[in-house]
Design a protein around this motif. Structure first.
Motif, short mmCIF file in Angstrom:
data_model
loop_
_atom_site.label_atom_id
_atom_site.label_comp_id
_atom_site.label_asym_id
_atom_site.label_seq_id
_atom_site.Cartn_x
_atom_site.Cartn_y
_atom_site.Cartn_z
N ARG A 118 10.83 -12.12 6.70
CA ARG A 118 11.44 -10.80 6.98
C ARG A 118 11.73 -10.06 5.69
NH1 ARG A 118 10.15 -11.58 12.35
NH2 ARG A 118 9.27 -13.56 11.67
N SER A 169 8.60 -8.54 4.45
CA SER A 169 8.23 -7.38 5.28
C SER A 169 9.04 -6.17 4.89
CB SER A 169 8.46 -7.69 6.75
OG SER A 169 7.82 -8.88 7.13
N VAL A 170 10.36 -6.37 4.71
CA VAL A 170 11.22 -5.24 4.32
C VAL A 170 10.78 -4.73 2.95
CG1 VAL A 170 13.55 -4.62 3.65
CG2 VAL A 170 13.19 -5.97 5.69
N ILE A 205 7.80 -2.46 3.09
CA ILE A 205 8.02 -1.10 3.62
C ILE A 205 8.15 -0.12 2.48
CG2 ILE A 205 9.60 0.39 4.88
CD1 ILE A 205 10.34 -1.95 6.59
N HIS A 261 2.27 -11.79 3.12
CA HIS A 261 2.43 -11.24 4.46
C HIS A 261 1.18 -11.50 5.30
CE1 HIS A 261 4.47 -8.55 7.27
NE2 HIS A 261 3.33 -7.93 7.47
#
Lengths: 174, 177
Positions: free
Chosen positions: B81, B84-85, B88, B113
């Motif tokens: 996670r 992923s953040v 962004i 990822h």
């Protein structure tokens, strides 16, 4: 005293009645309760056990109605594969191709692509990225514990689709 | 059906003498429990005459639970996670302001990822029950090979060429006729 008399009477009565009729014992089930020693369960997963006993799989994809939830989730995976494909292809190309990749990009310019088809091509290339990006944010919000009701899932789903399409459109026109 | 009930009540009616005969010690050490015996020498022979098919055994089995191997997934989940953040912000930033540091960080983060993504797909779809043990293991190895080569290619491109950010900008800047 009464109990003693009664028990004596019943004792003798039953003794006489069942002892003198041995064929009655054929109808009686003699029950033995046995407990077996503890055997720890085998270390196999759900799939391994099903493989061992040869269980068939019930239909799922072929029978279940598609809803926004499942379609968006599947599309998240598909678009993720697409974007991964971009990077993997690019990386393999940079290792394998004789010319550096920017040379091939410059060669693209020699192909006279009209602006309409070019914008459409850019939209098709950008859309998986935008979709995966927006839906990824939705997934991370879920991981924070937000928007987990069905209403919220549908609302965020439609919002995400809107963002993805508009984002891809903006990128296509850049 | 009525007969055993009758017999049981008869045995109960015989009183505590019967229960004393089946002492707690006897119950504890035996493997099986039998109904209190009839206080009569003929009872044992009559029990033996009962046909074997009518003797029932109640077996108690332990509850079977299947376990599978697997480590603690929590740290891996958290790192997934976090990456992923990070992505962004990282991808738009590296496209907007390309520089070697951001390019290499993006290369590593994107490859991680992608690796977790295709690993999850291989584990979900190429399961042993569907494709067999060999293909399942081979798919996982293939995932690792693909991720390694992808990382290598991206870092090589960042080192020898213009970098991820610039090449995306260049590709998007292709002009129509």
């Amino acid at each position: 005293m009464l109990y003693l008399c009664r028990s004596l009477v019943i004792k003798s009565a039953f003794r006489i009645s069942y002892i003198k009729r041995p064929e009655i014992y054929a109808l009686i089930r003699h029950v033995n309760i046995q407990s077996s020693p503890y055997r720890p369960p085998p270390k196999e997963s759900h799939d391994e056990k099903n493989m061992r006993i040869g269980r068939p799989q019930s239909p799922h994809l072929s029978i279940y109605a598609s809803e926004l939830t499942s379609v968006l989730s599947a599309s998240h995976r598909i678009t993720g594969t697409a974007v991964a494909g971009y990077f993997i292809l690019f990386s393999f190309a940079s290792l394998v191709l004789p010319q550096p990749v920017p040379c091939y990009i410059e060669a693209l310019e020699t192909i006279a692509i009209p602006s309409g088809p070019l914008a459409i091509a850019k939209f098709i290339i950008a859309f998986p990225f935008c979709y995966h990006f927006c839906n990824g944010i939705r997934h991370l919000l879920w991981d924070l514990g937000l928007f987990l009701t069905i209403k919220a899932v549908y609302a965020t789903g439609y919002t995400m689709l809107l963002c993805a399409f508009s984002g891809a459109t903006v990128l296509a026109l850049l | 059906m009525a007969l055993p009930l009758m017999l049981r009540s008869a045995q109960k009616a015989q009183g505590y003498s019967c229960i004393l005969r089946c002492s707690p010690v006897a119950f504890k050490n035996t493997n099986y429990v039998s109904l209190p015996q009839l206080p009569n020498r003929t009872s044992s022979s009559l029990v033996q005459k009962t046909p074997i098919l009518l003797q029932s055994k109640i077996l108690t089995n332990p509850v079977m639970r299947c376990m599978s191997e697997g480590g603690d997934h929590r740290m891996k989940w958290t790192i997934e996670r976090l990456i992923s953040v990070g992505l962004i912000g990282l991808l738009p930033l590296t496209i907007a302001t390309p520089n070697p540091i951001l390019d290499n960080v993006t290369a590593v983060a994107v490859t991680l990822h992608i690796h977790w993504g295709i690993e999850a797909m291989a584990e979900d779809y190429l399961r042993p029950i569907v494709v067999g043990n060999a293909i399942s293991k081979a798919a996982l190895i293939a995932v690792y090979i693909v991720s390694t080569v992808t990382l290598g290619g991206l870092l090589y491109f960042n080192y020898t060429d213009i970098g991820i950010g610039k090449v995306i900008r260049k590709f998007w800047a292709v002009q129509p006729c």
